[in-house]
Design a protein around this motif. Structure first.
Motif, short mmCIF file in Angstrom:
data_model
loop_
_atom_site.label_atom_id
_atom_site.label_comp_id
_atom_site.label_asym_id
_atom_site.label_seq_id
_atom_site.Cartn_x
_atom_site.Cartn_y
_atom_site.Cartn_z
N ALA A 19 0.84 -1.21 0.00
CA ALA A 19 0.00 0.00 0.00
C ALA A 19 0.87 1.26 0.00
O ALA A 19 1.99 1.26 0.52
N ARG A 20 0.33 2.30 -0.59
CA ARG A 20 0.98 3.61 -0.64
C ARG A 20 2.43 3.53 -1.11
O ARG A 20 3.34 4.06 -0.50
N ASP A 21 2.62 2.83 -2.22
CA ASP A 21 3.93 2.73 -2.86
C ASP A 21 4.99 2.18 -1.90
O ASP A 21 6.08 2.73 -1.78
N LEU A 22 4.64 1.11 -1.21
CA LEU A 22 5.57 0.40 -0.30
C LEU A 22 6.03 1.27 0.87
O LEU A 22 7.16 1.16 1.35
N ALA A 23 5.16 2.11 1.38
CA ALA A 23 5.50 3.01 2.49
C ALA A 23 5.97 2.23 3.72
O ALA A 23 6.87 2.68 4.43
N LEU A 24 5.38 1.06 3.97
CA LEU A 24 5.80 0.26 5.12
C LEU A 24 7.25 -0.20 4.96
O LEU A 24 8.03 -0.14 5.92
N ILE A 25 7.61 -0.64 3.78
CA ILE A 25 8.99 -1.07 3.54
C ILE A 25 9.95 0.09 3.75
O ILE A 25 11.01 -0.06 4.39
N ASP A 26 9.60 1.26 3.27
CA ASP A 26 10.44 2.44 3.46
C ASP A 26 10.56 2.79 4.95
O ASP A 26 11.63 3.17 5.43
N ARG A 27 9.46 2.64 5.67
CA ARG A 27 9.49 2.91 7.11
C ARG A 27 10.41 1.93 7.83
O ARG A 27 11.22 2.32 8.67
N LEU A 28 10.29 0.65 7.49
CA LEU A 28 11.16 -0.35 8.11
C LEU A 28 12.62 -0.07 7.77
O LEU A 28 13.49 -0.20 8.63
N TRP A 29 12.89 0.32 6.55
CA TRP A 29 14.26 0.64 6.14
C TRP A 29 14.82 1.76 7.03
O TRP A 29 15.94 1.68 7.52
N ARG A 30 14.03 2.83 7.22
CA ARG A 30 14.48 3.95 8.05
C ARG A 30 14.69 3.52 9.49
O ARG A 30 15.66 3.93 10.13
N GLN A 31 13.80 2.66 10.00
CA GLN A 31 13.91 2.19 11.38
C GLN A 31 15.14 1.31 11.57
O GLN A 31 15.85 1.42 12.56
N TRP A 32 15.37 0.41 10.66
CA TRP A 32 16.43 -0.58 10.80
C TRP A 32 17.79 -0.06 10.36
O TRP A 32 18.81 -0.67 10.67
N SER A 33 17.81 1.05 9.63
CA SER A 33 19.08 1.59 9.13
C SER A 33 19.16 3.09 9.41
O SER A 33 19.32 3.89 8.50
N PRO A 34 19.07 3.47 10.69
CA PRO A 34 19.09 4.90 10.99
C PRO A 34 20.42 5.52 10.55
O PRO A 34 21.48 4.92 10.72
N GLY A 35 20.32 6.69 9.97
CA GLY A 35 21.52 7.38 9.52
C GLY A 35 22.04 6.91 8.17
O GLY A 35 23.00 7.47 7.65
N PHE A 36 21.43 5.89 7.60
CA PHE A 36 21.85 5.40 6.29
C PHE A 36 20.86 5.89 5.25
O PHE A 36 19.68 5.60 5.32
N SER A 37 21.36 6.64 4.31
CA SER A 37 20.50 7.19 3.27
C SER A 37 20.53 6.28 2.05
O SER A 37 21.59 5.91 1.56
N LEU A 38 19.36 5.92 1.57
CA LEU A 38 19.24 5.06 0.41
C LEU A 38 19.09 5.92 -0.84
O LEU A 38 18.18 6.75 -0.92
N ASP A 39 19.99 5.74 -1.78
CA ASP A 39 19.94 6.45 -3.05
C ASP A 39 18.58 6.20 -3.71
O ASP A 39 18.10 5.07 -3.73
N PRO A 40 17.94 7.26 -4.23
CA PRO A 40 16.61 7.08 -4.85
C PRO A 40 16.57 6.02 -5.94
O PRO A 40 15.58 5.31 -6.08
N ALA A 41 17.64 5.89 -6.72
CA ALA A 41 17.66 4.86 -7.77
C ALA A 41 17.66 3.46 -7.15
O ALA A 41 16.98 2.55 -7.64
N LEU A 42 18.40 3.28 -6.06
CA LEU A 42 18.41 1.98 -5.38
C LEU A 42 17.07 1.71 -4.70
O LEU A 42 16.60 0.57 -4.68
N GLN A 43 16.45 2.75 -4.17
CA GLN A 43 15.14 2.59 -3.57
C GLN A 43 14.13 2.15 -4.62
O GLN A 43 13.31 1.26 -4.38
N ALA A 44 14.19 2.76 -5.79
CA ALA A 44 13.29 2.38 -6.88
C ALA A 44 13.52 0.94 -7.29
O ALA A 44 12.56 0.19 -7.53
N GLU A 45 14.78 0.51 -7.31
CA GLU A 45 15.09 -0.88 -7.66
C GLU A 45 14.55 -1.84 -6.61
O GLU A 45 13.99 -2.89 -6.92
N LEU A 46 14.69 -1.47 -5.34
CA LEU A 46 14.14 -2.28 -4.25
C LEU A 46 12.63 -2.40 -4.40
O LEU A 46 12.09 -3.50 -4.31
#
Length: 99
Positions: free
Chosen positions: A68-95
């Protein structure tokens, strides 16, 4: 055969070792302790808070919730589990494409 599992794969590794041990010579489970240990630790509020997603994925319709909402939950988990790590938008799109 060697079997290596991480997170959900670790749970599958434990199961495979019990249900079909013959072909498995060595097994390595990462990020999740033995299921009995894990279940015992779920009595601690901090562990339960960090493991809520496991229960979510057991529910019918969880795939809809995750996507739902363009994988918002996955993005939230990524931010929670990898604080301080920025995911390049191209890599996020690939994920997102792979999910």
């Amino acid at each position: 055969m060697e079997l290596i599992g991480h997170d959900w794969g670790a749970l599958i590794t434990y199961d495979a070792c019990v249900t079909a041990p013959e072909p498995i010579e060595r097994a390595l489970a990462l990020a999740i302790p033995h299921p009995l240990t894990f279940m015992g630790r779920l009595t601690h509020p901090a562990r339960l808070r960090r493991s809520w997603y496991i229960g979510l994925f057991q529910l019918p319709g969880s795939g809809w919730i995750v996507t739902a909402r363009d994988l918002a939950l996955i993005d939230r988990l990524w931010r929670q589990w990898s604080p301080g790590f920025s995911l390049d938008p191209a890599l996020q799109a690939e994920l997102h494409e792979r999910l």
